[in-house]
Design a protein around this motif. Structure first.
Motif, PDB file in Angstrom:
ATOM      1  N   LEU A  44      61.908  11.834 -38.094  1.00 34.36           N
ATOM      2  CA  LEU A  44      60.759  13.230 -37.239  1.00 34.36           C
ATOM      3  C   LEU A  44      59.727  13.903 -39.199  1.00 34.36           C
ATOM      4  CD1 LEU A  44      62.827  15.210 -34.817  1.00 34.36           C
ATOM      5  CD2 LEU A  44      60.540  13.341 -34.446  1.00 34.36           C
ATOM      6  N   GLU A  45      60.233  13.780 -39.639  1.00 35.16           N
ATOM      7  CA  GLU A  45      59.771  14.556 -40.847  1.00 35.16           C
ATOM      8  C   GLU A  45      58.650  12.954 -41.669  1.00 35.16           C
ATOM      9  OE1 GLU A  45      62.128  18.299 -42.928  1.00 35.16           O
ATOM     10  OE2 GLU A  45      63.080  16.003 -43.916  1.00 35.16           O
ATOM     11  N   ILE A  46      59.335  11.868 -41.893  1.00 38.30           N
ATOM     12  CA  ILE A  46      58.887  11.229 -42.209  1.00 38.30           C
ATOM     13  C   ILE A  46      57.722  10.330 -41.134  1.00 38.30           C
ATOM     14  CG2 ILE A  46      59.953   8.934 -41.697  1.00 38.30           C
ATOM     15  CD1 ILE A  46      59.746   7.351 -43.824  1.00 38.30           C
ATOM     16  N   THR A  47      57.894  10.283 -39.888  1.00 41.05           N
ATOM     17  CA  THR A  47      56.414  10.038 -38.745  1.00 41.05           C
ATOM     18  C   THR A  47      55.930  11.094 -39.267  1.00 41.05           C
ATOM     19  OG1 THR A  47      58.365   9.587 -37.003  1.00 41.05           O
ATOM     20  CG2 THR A  47      56.273  10.538 -36.401  1.00 41.05           C
ATOM     21  N   GLN A  48      56.119  12.892 -39.131  1.00 44.19           N
ATOM     22  CA  GLN A  48      54.877  13.474 -39.891  1.00 44.19           C
ATOM     23  C   GLN A  48      54.447  13.268 -40.428  1.00 44.19           C
ATOM     24  OE1 GLN A  48      53.181  15.576 -37.726  1.00 44.19           O
ATOM     25  NE2 GLN A  48      53.510  17.974 -39.283  1.00 44.19           N
ATOM     26  N   ALA A  49      54.839  12.827 -41.941  1.00 42.90           N
ATOM     27  CA  ALA A  49      54.286  12.282 -43.111  1.00 42.90           C
ATOM     28  C   ALA A  49      53.539  11.264 -42.780  1.00 42.90           C
ATOM     29  CB  ALA A  49      55.351  12.442 -44.493  1.00 42.90           C
ATOM     30  N   ALA A  50      53.768  10.233 -42.179  1.00 44.39           N
ATOM     31  CA  ALA A  50      52.488   9.088 -42.169  1.00 44.39           C
ATOM     32  C   ALA A  50      51.709   9.367 -41.867  1.00 44.39           C
ATOM     33  CB  ALA A  50      53.717   7.922 -41.394  1.00 44.39           C
ATOM     34  N   ASN A 111      51.513  -0.575 -45.129  1.00 45.71           N
ATOM     35  CA  ASN A 111      51.919   0.063 -46.612  1.00 45.71           C
ATOM     36  C   ASN A 111      51.719   2.306 -47.181  1.00 45.71           C
ATOM     37  OD1 ASN A 111      49.973  -2.149 -48.039  1.00 45.71           O
ATOM     38  ND2 ASN A 111      48.023  -1.161 -47.079  1.00 45.71           N
ATOM     39  N   VAL A 112      51.779   2.596 -46.124  1.00 45.79           N
ATOM     40  CA  VAL A 112      51.763   3.445 -45.462  1.00 45.79           C
ATOM     41  C   VAL A 112      53.266   3.848 -46.096  1.00 45.79           C
ATOM     42  CG1 VAL A 112      51.955   6.268 -44.583  1.00 45.79           C
ATOM     43  CG2 VAL A 112      50.077   5.131 -44.553  1.00 45.79           C
ATOM     44  N   TYR A 113      54.403   3.313 -44.462  1.00 46.81           N
ATOM     45  CA  TYR A 113      55.734   3.523 -44.518  1.00 46.81           C
ATOM     46  C   TYR A 113      55.796   3.066 -46.063  1.00 46.81           C
ATOM     47  CZ  TYR A 113      56.450   4.965 -40.718  1.00 46.81           C
ATOM     48  OH  TYR A 113      56.368   6.520 -39.412  1.00 46.81           O
ATOM     49  N   SER A 114      55.546   1.819 -46.811  1.00 41.74           N
ATOM     50  CA  SER A 114      56.035   0.822 -48.233  1.00 41.74           C
ATOM     51  C   SER A 114      56.452   2.504 -49.150  1.00 41.74           C
ATOM     52  CB  SER A 114      55.419   0.437 -48.553  1.00 41.74           C
ATOM     53  OG  SER A 114      55.886  -0.338 -49.980  1.00 41.74           O
ATOM     54  N   TYR A 115      54.800   3.138 -49.037  1.00 38.91           N
ATOM     55  CA  TYR A 115      54.869   4.115 -49.824  1.00 38.91           C
ATOM     56  C   TYR A 115      55.830   4.997 -49.826  1.00 38.91           C
ATOM     57  CZ  TYR A 115      52.602   8.866 -51.753  1.00 38.91           C
ATOM     58  OH  TYR A 115      52.681  10.076 -52.305  1.00 38.91           O
ATOM     59  N   LEU A 116      56.163   5.449 -48.709  1.00 38.12           N
ATOM     60  CA  LEU A 116      57.283   6.799 -48.375  1.00 38.12           C
ATOM     61  C   LEU A 116      58.330   6.721 -48.724  1.00 38.12           C
ATOM     62  CD1 LEU A 116      54.968   8.203 -44.948  1.00 38.12           C
ATOM     63  CD2 LEU A 116      55.363  10.120 -47.158  1.00 38.12           C
ATOM     64  N   MET A 117      58.618   5.200 -48.484  1.00 40.45           N
ATOM     65  CA  MET A 117      60.499   4.775 -48.512  1.00 40.45           C
ATOM     66  C   MET A 117      60.324   4.442 -49.674  1.00 40.45           C
ATOM     67  SD  MET A 117      62.842   5.121 -45.972  1.00 40.45           S
ATOM     68  CE  MET A 117      63.214   4.393 -46.756  1.00 40.45           C
ATOM     69  N   SER A 118      59.155   4.904 -51.057  1.00 36.52           N
ATOM     70  CA  SER A 118      59.639   4.625 -52.108  1.00 36.52           C
ATOM     71  C   SER A 118      60.468   5.492 -53.078  1.00 36.52           C
ATOM     72  CB  SER A 118      58.322   3.623 -52.529  1.00 36.52           C
ATOM     73  OG  SER A 118      57.800   4.998 -53.270  1.00 36.52           O
ATOM     74  N   GLU A 119      61.339   4.730 -54.193  1.00 36.64           N
ATOM     75  CA  GLU A 119      61.884   6.475 -54.216  1.00 36.64           C
ATOM     76  C   GLU A 119      61.659   7.444 -54.939  1.00 36.64           C
ATOM     77  OE1 GLU A 119      66.187   5.751 -57.679  1.00 36.64           O
ATOM     78  OE2 GLU A 119      65.533   4.295 -56.593  1.00 36.64           O
ATOM     79  N   PRO A 120      60.351   6.906 -55.889  1.00 35.42           N
ATOM     80  CA  PRO A 120      60.023   8.680 -56.432  1.00 35.42           C
ATOM     81  C   PRO A 120      59.756   9.264 -55.539  1.00 35.42           C
ATOM     82  CG  PRO A 120      59.938   6.429 -57.847  1.00 35.42           C
ATOM     83  CD  PRO A 120      59.969   6.437 -55.962  1.00 35.42           C
ATOM     84  N   PHE A 279      69.460  10.920 -50.708  1.00 35.80           N
ATOM     85  CA  PHE A 279      68.617  10.786 -49.742  1.00 35.80           C
ATOM     86  C   PHE A 279      69.973  10.340 -48.206  1.00 35.80           C
ATOM     87  CE2 PHE A 279      66.266   7.660 -52.510  1.00 35.80           C
ATOM     88  CZ  PHE A 279      65.428   8.816 -53.182  1.00 35.80           C
ATOM     89  N   CYS A 280      68.618  11.658 -47.218  1.00 34.19           N
ATOM     90  CA  CYS A 280      69.451  11.428 -45.600  1.00 34.19           C
ATOM     91  C   CYS A 280      69.503   9.704 -45.769  1.00 34.19           C
ATOM     92  CB  CYS A 280      68.653  12.277 -45.119  1.00 34.19           C
ATOM     93  SG  CYS A 280      69.098  12.148 -42.853  1.00 34.19           S
ATOM     94  N   PRO A 281      70.270   9.381 -44.877  1.00 38.02           N
ATOM     95  CA  PRO A 281      69.917   7.248 -44.294  1.00 38.02           C
ATOM     96  C   PRO A 281      68.863   7.394 -43.142  1.00 38.02           C
ATOM     97  CG  PRO A 281      72.308   8.399 -43.692  1.00 38.02           C
ATOM     98  CD  PRO A 281      71.772   9.503 -44.389  1.00 38.02           C
ATOM     99  N   LEU A 282      68.026   6.096 -44.023  1.00 44.41           N
ATOM    100  CA  LEU A 282      66.653   5.991 -42.770  1.00 44.41           C
ATOM    101  C   LEU A 282      66.728   4.639 -42.405  1.00 44.41           C
ATOM    102  CD1 LEU A 282      63.806   7.945 -43.960  1.00 44.41           C
ATOM    103  CD2 LEU A 282      64.475   8.622 -42.212  1.00 44.41           C
TER     104      LEU A 282
END
Length: 300
Positions: A44-50, A111-120, A279-282
């Motif tokens: 849910l947090e990554i959905t909100q961030a995206a 592109n947005v999810y690639s950014y959000l899933m990047s390690e940094p 990391f919480c598993p996604l």
């Protein structure tokens, strides 16, 4: 004059059954309930961030978050051991945006999810770092592969939900109720603005609730409970006694949702503290790794 029943339909959502709440496909696949809740929150947090990065309206993001949660509901729903939370999040957001006035291209979503899933980015979350673009760059070949996965997952979400992706969120409803109660005048005051903002804040926080509020209560109840809590916190006096009954909200339901709203922030902070060092598993592989690690710890 009797109300037009057809006009009332958009104010309701499909709610979860007791069986769906108590038994999920993920739990049947061996995922403990606490880990399942953690993965749901992270999804849910990554959905909100995206949604924020894509510039989507909050009501569209909220619809995507509800679709995401619905997908994993019940024994007939998806499982975090089979269906990556990251992929379902992306598909839910893409689908919700497609049904709105602000559709997004597959490339933008990828592109947005690639950014959000990047390690940094994941290390700094919920802050927004500026990592090296190479950490989230998608080559043309990689993009087409991820795009195909996005579209397949969108189809899977639609099939799993039997194409019932209509979602009514309570945000606009809450503002209308505030006007009806006479505490949000056409020319807002600083206090009425604060009340409206606090009400919307509770509705947004409720999307992350561990009690799955948006799947167990109708938008009217969610809106009234947010107004009730916000008015108590800000000392705004509302007209009459038991005013919520005018909106056909039961006192017991009102009390349950208010308590759930109050507990959201502390629960979210506790989850972030629990996962601050890893990391919480996604993804499915991350879930399997977390379960294997837990098995090793139990056997030690």
């Amino acid at each position: 004059m009797a109300p037009d029943l057809e006009s009332l339909v958009p104010l309701s959502n499909s709610l979860a059954t007791a069986e769906q709440i108590s038994t999920s496909s993920s739990s049947l696949d061996g995922i403990p309930s606490d880990l399942e809740s953690s993965i749901r929150l992270a999804g849910l947090e990554i959905t909100q961030a995206a949604g924020i990065l894509l510039g989507l309206p909050q009501d569209v993001v909220a619809q995507a978050m509800i679709i995401f949660t619905r997908f994993y509901l019940g024994p007939e729903g998806g499982s975090y051991r089979i269906n990556s939370a990251k992929d379902v999040s992306a598909a839910s957001l893409y689908l919700a945006a497609k049904l709105s006035a602000t559709p997004q291209t597959p490339r933008s979503v990828c592109n947005v999810y690639s950014y959000l899933m990047s390690e940094p980015t994941r290390k700094a979350f919920p802050q927004s770092p500026v990592p090296n673009p190479e950490s989230y760059y998608l080559s043309e070949g990689t993009y087409h592969s991820i795009r195909a996965l996005l579209l397949r997952t969108e189809t899977l979400v639609l099939q799993t939900l039997s194409f019932d992706v209509k979602v009514t969120v309570p945000h606009h409803l809450a503002l209308t109720y505030l006007q009806t109660l006479g505490v949000l005048p056409s020319t807002p005051t600083s206090k009425s603005r604060s009340l409206a903002a606090r009400t919307i804040g509770h509705l947004n926080l409720g999307l992350f609730s561990s009690q799955l509020l948006y799947l167990t209560h109708q938008p009217t109840t969610l809106a009234i409970a947010a107004i009730y809590l916000a008015s108590r916190e800000l000392g705004v006096k509302l007209p009459g006694t038991a005013w919520w009954e005018v909106f056909d909200v039961d006192r017991e339901d009102l009390g349950f949702v208010v308590v759930a709203y109050r507990s959201c922030e502390s629960w979210i902070n506790g989850e972030r503290e629990k996962w601050k060092d890893r990391f919480c598993p996604l993804t499915v592989s991350e879930v399997d790794k977390e379960l294997s690690s837990a098995d090793i710890d139990d056997g030690a």
